[in-house]
Design a protein around this motif. Structure first.
Motif, PDB file in Angstrom:
ATOM      1  N   VAL A  35       0.917  -0.916  -0.163  1.00  0.00           N
ATOM      2  CA  VAL A  35       0.201  -0.625  -0.053  1.00  0.00           C
ATOM      3  C   VAL A  35       0.929   1.214   0.015  1.00  0.00           C
ATOM      4  CG1 VAL A  35      -1.758   1.570   1.222  1.00  0.00           C
ATOM      5  CG2 VAL A  35      -1.551  -1.066   0.911  1.00  0.00           C
ATOM      6  N   GLN A  36       0.738   1.752  -1.149  1.00  0.00           N
ATOM      7  CA  GLN A  36       1.484   3.425  -0.688  1.00  0.00           C
ATOM      8  C   GLN A  36       1.146   4.378  -0.320  1.00  0.00           C
ATOM      9  OE1 GLN A  36       4.558   3.424  -2.958  1.00  0.00           O
ATOM     10  NE2 GLN A  36       4.501   5.765  -3.902  1.00  0.00           N
ATOM     11  N   ASP A  37       1.548   4.540   0.795  1.00  0.00           N
ATOM     12  CA  ASP A  37       1.597   6.049   1.257  1.00  0.00           C
ATOM     13  C   ASP A  37       1.176   7.454   0.438  1.00  0.00           C
ATOM     14  OD1 ASP A  37       1.239   6.599   3.865  1.00  0.00           O
ATOM     15  OD2 ASP A  37       1.924   8.191   3.498  1.00  0.00           O
ATOM     16  N   ARG A  38       0.141   7.828   0.453  1.00  0.00           N
ATOM     17  CA  ARG A  38      -0.168   8.990  -0.500  1.00  0.00           C
ATOM     18  C   ARG A  38      -0.029  10.107   0.532  1.00  0.00           C
ATOM     19  NH1 ARG A  38      -3.651   7.699  -4.491  1.00  0.00           N
ATOM     20  NH2 ARG A  38      -5.170   5.494  -4.354  1.00  0.00           N
ATOM     21  N   TYR A  39       0.740  10.465   1.802  1.00  0.00           N
ATOM     22  CA  TYR A  39       1.425  11.369   2.018  1.00  0.00           C
ATOM     23  C   TYR A  39       2.823  11.320   1.582  1.00  0.00           C
ATOM     24  CZ  TYR A  39       3.741  14.336   5.596  1.00  0.00           C
ATOM     25  OH  TYR A  39       3.979  15.419   6.483  1.00  0.00           O
TER      26      TYR A  39
END
Length: 151
Positions: A35-39
């Motif tokens: 899960v790529q961290d959007r922040y």
């Protein structure tokens, strides 16, 4: 993940039943999905906008079928993975080779440094999460327990 594992168990049972056979199910866990961290990705986007060496940006690749240890890591802490080119051949294949030395060895590392400089002193800890290894183990057990070892 547990829902998908349970559905796969039902597929196996249904297939065996329809062929008048039997099936033994034992659920084992592989890597968790990444899960790529959007922040944290916002710092990459910011650095990308300020440079002119890298010409393409894919903001959201959507779901990726590949899994690896970074998926497990992203369960426990915010993680990002930045893909880049400069290679030809099949990933993990014996024909993979570097075709753009300047990009791979100079331009992309300079870009990564600019990303880290954007993060330096600016990360809002309220935007981050942290899960323990014990929480990770509990999550894995929750996925693999249940219908396993049924016939």
């Amino acid at each position: 993940m547990k829902t998908v594992a349970e559905r796969m168990d039902k597929v196996a049972k249904g297939s065996a039943y329809s062929l008048e056979g039997a099936v033994e199910i034992q659920t084992q866990m592989g890597y968790l999905p990444f899960v790529q961290d959007r922040y944290l990705s916002t710092f990459v986007a910011e650095a990308f906008k300020e440079q002119d060496t890298i010409t393409k940006w894919i903001d959201d690749r959507g779901a990726v079928a590949a899994a690896g240890d970074i998926g497990d890591l992203s369960f426990m802490m915010p993680s990002i993975q930045i893909s880049y080119g400069g290679f030809a051949g099949v990933i993990h294949g014996d024909d993979l080779r570097m075709v753009d030395d300047e990009f791979v060895l100079q331009e992309f590392p300079e870009f990564l440094i600019s990303v880290l400089n954007k993060m330096n002193g600016r990360i809002d800890k309220n935007q981050l999460y942290s899960r323990s290894y014990k929480e990770y183990e509990s999550y894995i057990q929750a996925i693999t327990q249940g219908e396993s070892n049924e016939k």
